[in-house]
Design a protein around this motif. Structure first.
Motif, PDB file in Angstrom:
ATOM      1  N   LYS A 115       0.988  -1.339  -0.167  1.00 54.70           N
ATOM      2  CA  LYS A 115       0.014  -0.056   0.101  1.00 54.70           C
ATOM      3  C   LYS A 115       0.919   1.237  -0.033  1.00 54.70           C
ATOM      4  O   LYS A 115       0.621   2.042  -0.697  1.00 54.70           O
ATOM      5  CB  LYS A 115      -1.012   0.036   1.224  1.00 54.70           C
ATOM      6  N   ALA A 116       2.008   1.189   1.119  1.00 57.09           N
ATOM      7  CA  ALA A 116       2.761   2.534   0.966  1.00 57.09           C
ATOM      8  C   ALA A 116       3.493   2.522  -0.450  1.00 57.09           C
ATOM      9  O   ALA A 116       3.552   3.842  -0.764  1.00 57.09           O
ATOM     10  CB  ALA A 116       3.884   2.202   2.209  1.00 57.09           C
ATOM     11  N   THR A 117       4.227   1.453  -0.912  1.00 60.78           N
ATOM     12  CA  THR A 117       4.757   1.644  -2.243  1.00 60.78           C
ATOM     13  C   THR A 117       3.848   2.120  -3.296  1.00 60.78           C
ATOM     14  O   THR A 117       4.224   3.021  -3.983  1.00 60.78           O
ATOM     15  CB  THR A 117       5.318   0.351  -2.577  1.00 60.78           C
ATOM     16  N   TYR A 118       2.722   1.655  -3.358  1.00 55.58           N
ATOM     17  CA  TYR A 118       1.691   2.198  -4.371  1.00 55.58           C
ATOM     18  C   TYR A 118       1.218   3.712  -4.278  1.00 55.58           C
ATOM     19  O   TYR A 118       1.519   4.652  -5.213  1.00 55.58           O
ATOM     20  CB  TYR A 118       0.540   1.431  -4.571  1.00 55.58           C
ATOM     21  N   LEU A 119       1.057   4.065  -2.915  1.00 52.51           N
ATOM     22  CA  LEU A 119       0.787   5.690  -2.760  1.00 52.51           C
ATOM     23  C   LEU A 119       1.926   6.344  -2.795  1.00 52.51           C
ATOM     24  O   LEU A 119       1.782   7.392  -3.386  1.00 52.51           O
ATOM     25  CB  LEU A 119       0.137   5.467  -1.191  1.00 52.51           C
ATOM     26  N   LEU A 120       3.105   6.064  -2.536  1.00 51.76           N
ATOM     27  CA  LEU A 120       4.075   6.842  -2.818  1.00 51.76           C
ATOM     28  C   LEU A 120       4.347   7.117  -4.282  1.00 51.76           C
ATOM     29  O   LEU A 120       4.836   8.286  -4.628  1.00 51.76           O
ATOM     30  CB  LEU A 120       5.469   6.084  -2.368  1.00 51.76           C
ATOM     31  N   GLY A 121       3.988   6.274  -4.967  1.00 53.04           N
ATOM     32  CA  GLY A 121       4.306   6.349  -6.560  1.00 53.04           C
ATOM     33  C   GLY A 121       3.200   7.143  -6.923  1.00 53.04           C
ATOM     34  O   GLY A 121       3.417   8.215  -7.741  1.00 53.04           O
ATOM     35  N   ILE A 122       1.898   7.335  -6.558  1.00 47.31           N
ATOM     36  CA  ILE A 122       0.781   8.052  -6.802  1.00 47.31           C
ATOM     37  C   ILE A 122       1.165   9.527  -6.486  1.00 47.31           C
ATOM     38  O   ILE A 122       0.801  10.410  -7.188  1.00 47.31           O
ATOM     39  CB  ILE A 122      -0.356   7.582  -6.076  1.00 47.31           C
ATOM     40  N   PHE A 123       1.639   9.737  -5.169  1.00 45.28           N
ATOM     41  CA  PHE A 123       1.582  11.065  -4.854  1.00 45.28           C
ATOM     42  C   PHE A 123       3.093  11.627  -5.521  1.00 45.28           C
ATOM     43  O   PHE A 123       3.053  12.921  -5.814  1.00 45.28           O
ATOM     44  CB  PHE A 123       1.788  11.233  -3.198  1.00 45.28           C
ATOM     45  N   ASP A 124       4.159  10.883  -5.634  1.00 40.80           N
ATOM     46  CA  ASP A 124       5.205  10.977  -6.328  1.00 40.80           C
ATOM     47  C   ASP A 124       5.721  12.603  -6.074  1.00 40.80           C
ATOM     48  O   ASP A 124       5.673  13.334  -7.179  1.00 40.80           O
ATOM     49  CB  ASP A 124       5.001  10.938  -7.962  1.00 40.80           C
ATOM     50  N   GLY A 125       5.859  13.151  -4.905  1.00 45.00           N
ATOM     51  CA  GLY A 125       6.510  14.422  -4.709  1.00 45.00           C
ATOM     52  C   GLY A 125       5.433  15.464  -4.513  1.00 45.00           C
ATOM     53  O   GLY A 125       5.681  16.517  -3.949  1.00 45.00           O
ATOM     54  N   ASP A 126       4.137  15.074  -4.878  1.00 44.62           N
ATOM     55  CA  ASP A 126       3.029  16.005  -4.486  1.00 44.62           C
ATOM     56  C   ASP A 126       2.424  15.640  -3.295  1.00 44.62           C
ATOM     57  O   ASP A 126       2.512  14.625  -2.754  1.00 44.62           O
ATOM     58  CB  ASP A 126       1.694  15.612  -5.559  1.00 44.62           C
ATOM     59  N   GLU A 127       2.268  16.925  -2.538  1.00 44.95           N
ATOM     60  CA  GLU A 127       1.400  16.740  -1.237  1.00 44.95           C
ATOM     61  C   GLU A 127       0.091  15.979  -1.351  1.00 44.95           C
ATOM     62  O   GLU A 127      -0.677  16.812  -1.821  1.00 44.95           O
ATOM     63  CB  GLU A 127       1.648  17.984  -0.677  1.00 44.95           C
ATOM     64  N   PRO A 128      -0.309  15.167  -0.728  1.00 44.54           N
ATOM     65  CA  PRO A 128      -1.679  14.576  -0.702  1.00 44.54           C
ATOM     66  C   PRO A 128      -2.489  15.552  -0.032  1.00 44.54           C
ATOM     67  O   PRO A 128      -2.268  16.358   0.893  1.00 44.54           O
ATOM     68  CB  PRO A 128      -1.627  13.385   0.093  1.00 44.54           C
ATOM     69  N   GLU A 129      -3.998  15.459  -0.267  1.00 45.31           N
ATOM     70  CA  GLU A 129      -4.823  16.288   0.287  1.00 45.31           C
ATOM     71  C   GLU A 129      -5.093  15.775   1.682  1.00 45.31           C
ATOM     72  O   GLU A 129      -5.023  14.619   2.012  1.00 45.31           O
ATOM     73  CB  GLU A 129      -6.240  16.185  -0.411  1.00 45.31           C
ATOM     74  N   PRO A 130      -5.532  16.769   2.472  1.00 47.67           N
ATOM     75  CA  PRO A 130      -5.581  16.530   4.002  1.00 47.67           C
ATOM     76  C   PRO A 130      -6.373  15.388   4.191  1.00 47.67           C
ATOM     77  O   PRO A 130      -6.288  14.565   5.256  1.00 47.67           O
ATOM     78  CB  PRO A 130      -6.156  17.888   4.626  1.00 47.67           C
ATOM     79  N   GLN A 131      -7.393  15.194   3.531  1.00 45.61           N
ATOM     80  CA  GLN A 131      -8.290  14.040   3.859  1.00 45.61           C
ATOM     81  C   GLN A 131      -7.857  12.716   3.489  1.00 45.61           C
ATOM     82  O   GLN A 131      -8.112  11.440   4.206  1.00 45.61           O
ATOM     83  CB  GLN A 131      -9.544  14.310   2.914  1.00 45.61           C
ATOM     84  N   LEU A 132      -7.031  12.702   2.611  1.00 45.84           N
ATOM     85  CA  LEU A 132      -6.298  11.610   2.156  1.00 45.84           C
ATOM     86  C   LEU A 132      -5.171  11.076   3.367  1.00 45.84           C
ATOM     87  O   LEU A 132      -5.058   9.872   3.731  1.00 45.84           O
ATOM     88  CB  LEU A 132      -5.596  11.598   0.941  1.00 45.84           C
ATOM     89  N   ILE A 133      -4.512  12.124   3.813  1.00 46.73           N
ATOM     90  CA  ILE A 133      -3.691  11.857   4.910  1.00 46.73           C
ATOM     91  C   ILE A 133      -4.211  11.470   6.138  1.00 46.73           C
ATOM     92  O   ILE A 133      -4.037  10.461   6.794  1.00 46.73           O
ATOM     93  CB  ILE A 133      -2.860  13.154   5.231  1.00 46.73           C
TER      94      ILE A 133
END
Length: 150
Positions: A115-133
């Protein structure tokens, strides 16, 4: 040597490489090391997590395809209402599936890693929205077992 972060482009082109090991481990026996701690590379990855990742990846790919088509149309003529609605619906679906993935409670170290590996790739340097965090953090606590308000 440090592993390179996975980019969105890599995720879309390499989904099969990710899914195949995850699916092959579903239903497999866990190997115990050190008198009881399970080795994360040999732990089961639930079909629910694999499905959540695959659904999001497919929705993200579809959104990119629609966005590229719409962008090409913008160059030549105005976007039609139907095209705009299709882009909007694809964006909404991708957002809902990403939130569902962030909310998914990992059952073991292998699921947390995937899960972490996939999400790191999705966010790829972009800060995720607060609701996702918030969803990710709740999925890591016992509170994730309780029903949360949307």
């Amino acid at each position: 040597m440090l592993a390179r972060a996975v980019s969105r482009r890599t995720l879309l082109s390499g989904l099969a490489a990710f899914v195949a090991p995850a699916v092959s481990s579903v239903g497999g026996a866990q190997v115990r090391l050190d008198g009881g701690a399970a080795d994360s590379c040999c732990q089961d990855v639930s079909l629910a997590l694999v499905r959540a990742i695959c659904l999001h990846c497919a929705a993200y790919s579809e959104l990119r395809q629609i966005a590229r088509h719409t962008a090409a149309v913008v160059v030549g003529r105005p976007v039609t209402r139907d095209e705009f609605d299709r882009l909007d619906a694809a964006s909404d679906l991708e957002e809902r599936l990403l939130l569902a993935l962030c909310e998914h409670r990992a059952a073991n170290d292998a699921e947390r890693h995937d899960k972490a590996t996939y999400l790191l790739g999705i966010f790829d340097g972009d800060e995720p929205e607060p609701q996702l965090i918030t969803a990710i953090l709740r999925s890591m606590t016992q509170e994730s077992a309780r029903v949360t308000e949307p």
